[in-house]
Design a protein around this motif. Structure first.
Motif, short mmCIF file in Angstrom:
data_model
loop_
_atom_site.label_atom_id
_atom_site.label_comp_id
_atom_site.label_asym_id
_atom_site.label_seq_id
_atom_site.Cartn_x
_atom_site.Cartn_y
_atom_site.Cartn_z
N VAL A 1 1.99 -73.64 2.65
CA VAL A 1 1.29 -74.76 2.54
C VAL A 1 1.77 -74.52 0.64
CG1 VAL A 1 -0.56 -75.67 1.75
CG2 VAL A 1 -0.05 -74.67 3.84
N LEU A 2 0.85 -73.81 0.02
CA LEU A 2 1.83 -73.67 -1.49
C LEU A 2 3.23 -73.82 -1.54
CD1 LEU A 2 -0.25 -70.15 -1.88
CD2 LEU A 2 -1.08 -72.25 -2.48
N TRP A 3 3.96 -73.37 -1.24
CA TRP A 3 5.74 -73.99 -1.58
C TRP A 3 5.41 -75.07 -1.55
CZ3 TRP A 3 9.76 -71.83 -3.58
CH2 TRP A 3 10.85 -72.58 -3.18
N GLU A 4 5.27 -76.15 -0.54
CA GLU A 4 4.50 -77.80 -0.21
C GLU A 4 4.25 -78.11 -1.40
OE1 GLU A 4 6.41 -79.75 1.40
OE2 GLU A 4 7.37 -78.22 2.86
N TRP A 5 3.17 -77.80 -1.43
CA TRP A 5 2.52 -77.65 -3.22
C TRP A 5 3.08 -77.67 -4.10
CZ3 TRP A 5 -0.41 -74.24 -5.97
CH2 TRP A 5 -1.37 -75.00 -7.59
N LEU A 6 3.38 -76.21 -4.73
CA LEU A 6 4.24 -76.72 -5.37
C LEU A 6 5.12 -77.29 -5.32
CD1 LEU A 6 4.00 -72.68 -5.62
CD2 LEU A 6 3.18 -73.83 -7.26
N ASN A 7 6.05 -77.56 -5.18
CA ASN A 7 7.47 -78.52 -5.08
C ASN A 7 7.21 -79.40 -5.49
OD1 ASN A 7 9.89 -76.91 -4.13
ND2 ASN A 7 8.61 -75.95 -2.84
N ALA A 8 5.58 -80.26 -5.42
CA ALA A 8 5.59 -81.52 -5.50
C ALA A 8 4.72 -81.57 -7.22
CB ALA A 8 4.18 -82.00 -4.74
N TYR A 9 4.89 -80.57 -7.06
CA TYR A 9 3.93 -80.15 -9.15
C TYR A 9 5.52 -78.99 -9.99
CZ TYR A 9 -0.14 -82.05 -6.81
OH TYR A 9 -1.07 -83.20 -6.89
N PRO A 10 6.31 -79.91 -10.64
CA PRO A 10 7.70 -79.52 -10.49
C PRO A 10 6.69 -78.83 -11.68
CG PRO A 10 7.82 -81.20 -10.65
CD PRO A 10 6.52 -81.80 -10.14
N GLU B 1 -5.82 -80.86 -4.87
CA GLU B 1 -4.36 -81.39 -4.96
C GLU B 1 -3.83 -80.95 -3.32
OE1 GLU B 1 -3.56 -80.94 -10.06
OE2 GLU B 1 -3.39 -79.43 -8.55
N ILE B 2 -4.35 -79.86 -2.50
CA ILE B 2 -3.68 -79.36 -1.68
C ILE B 2 -3.58 -79.73 -0.14
CG2 ILE B 2 -5.17 -77.65 -0.44
CD1 ILE B 2 -1.99 -75.86 -1.07
N LYS B 3 -5.06 -80.90 0.19
CA LYS B 3 -4.94 -81.17 1.05
C LYS B 3 -4.21 -82.58 1.66
CE LYS B 3 -10.20 -82.15 0.23
NZ LYS B 3 -11.66 -82.83 -0.31
N PRO B 4 -3.33 -82.64 1.02
CA PRO B 4 -2.39 -83.71 1.96
C PRO B 4 -0.64 -82.42 1.80
CG PRO B 4 -2.00 -84.24 -0.74
CD PRO B 4 -2.97 -83.38 -0.35
N TYR B 5 -1.19 -81.65 1.19
CA TYR B 5 0.36 -80.96 1.79
C TYR B 5 -0.59 -79.93 3.22
CZ TYR B 5 2.08 -82.45 -2.54
OH TYR B 5 1.63 -83.23 -3.45
N LEU B 6 -2.15 -79.54 3.29
CA LEU B 6 -2.38 -79.12 4.24
C LEU B 6 -2.18 -79.79 6.28
CD1 LEU B 6 -6.10 -77.52 2.88
CD2 LEU B 6 -3.72 -76.27 4.14
N LYS B 7 -2.42 -80.88 5.71
CA LYS B 7 -1.93 -82.17 6.90
C LYS B 7 -0.46 -82.39 6.80
CE LYS B 7 -3.09 -87.40 7.52
NZ LYS B 7 -3.57 -88.54 7.12
#
Length: 142
Positions: free
Chosen positions: A60-69, A89-95
């Protein structure tokens, strides 16, 4: 291993062994994706945000970090995840990760059914036991 070894020991053909390996992989991924998502759920009974507090990047954190360079760059430069993190900010990546877990569950169910049918519906007990395990992973909330 836990799906492949019994398949080999039962004398199954290479096709069923390959399917068992894919089934184990799908179920393992579903379990891990769910586990990573549950790290952010207070209902799970797990320590909330444990990976975050330990500065460990889960999926989840990996997806989030990759969305915020810029946040990824800051993390790579030593800024802690807790300093960068936002629950909103994390909600869409949890989904996204929950959706990926569901896809793996469906794949595991499909493979188990295929294996059962290709094995001429032999071993009902094993089929139902494995179906129970898949369902437990699918319904996991803690």
């Amino acid at each position: 291993y836990c799906f492949v070894a019994p398949t080999i020991l039962s004398g199954a053909n290479d096709e069923l062994i390959h399917m068992a390996r894919k089934l184990g992989n799908a179920l393992g991924l579903a379990f891990q994706y769910t586990d990573d998502a549950l790290d952010f759920s207070i209902k799970s009974g797990k320590d909330l945000d444990l990976d975050l507090q330990n500065n460990q990047v889960n999926l989840v954190l990996w997806e989030w970090l990759n969305a915020y360079p810029l946040k990824l760059k800051a993390y790579r430069e030593g800024v802690s995840l807790l300093e960068l993190f936002s629950h909103e900010e994390i909600k869409p990546y949890l989904k996204t990760i929950r959706g990926a877990a569901n896809i793996q569950i469906l794949e595991a169910q499909k493979l188990l059914t295929e294996m059962y049918l290709r094995n001429n519906n032999k071993n009902d007990k094993a089929y139902h036991s494995l179906q129970f395990i898949i369902n437990q992973v699918a319904e996991r909330d803690h």
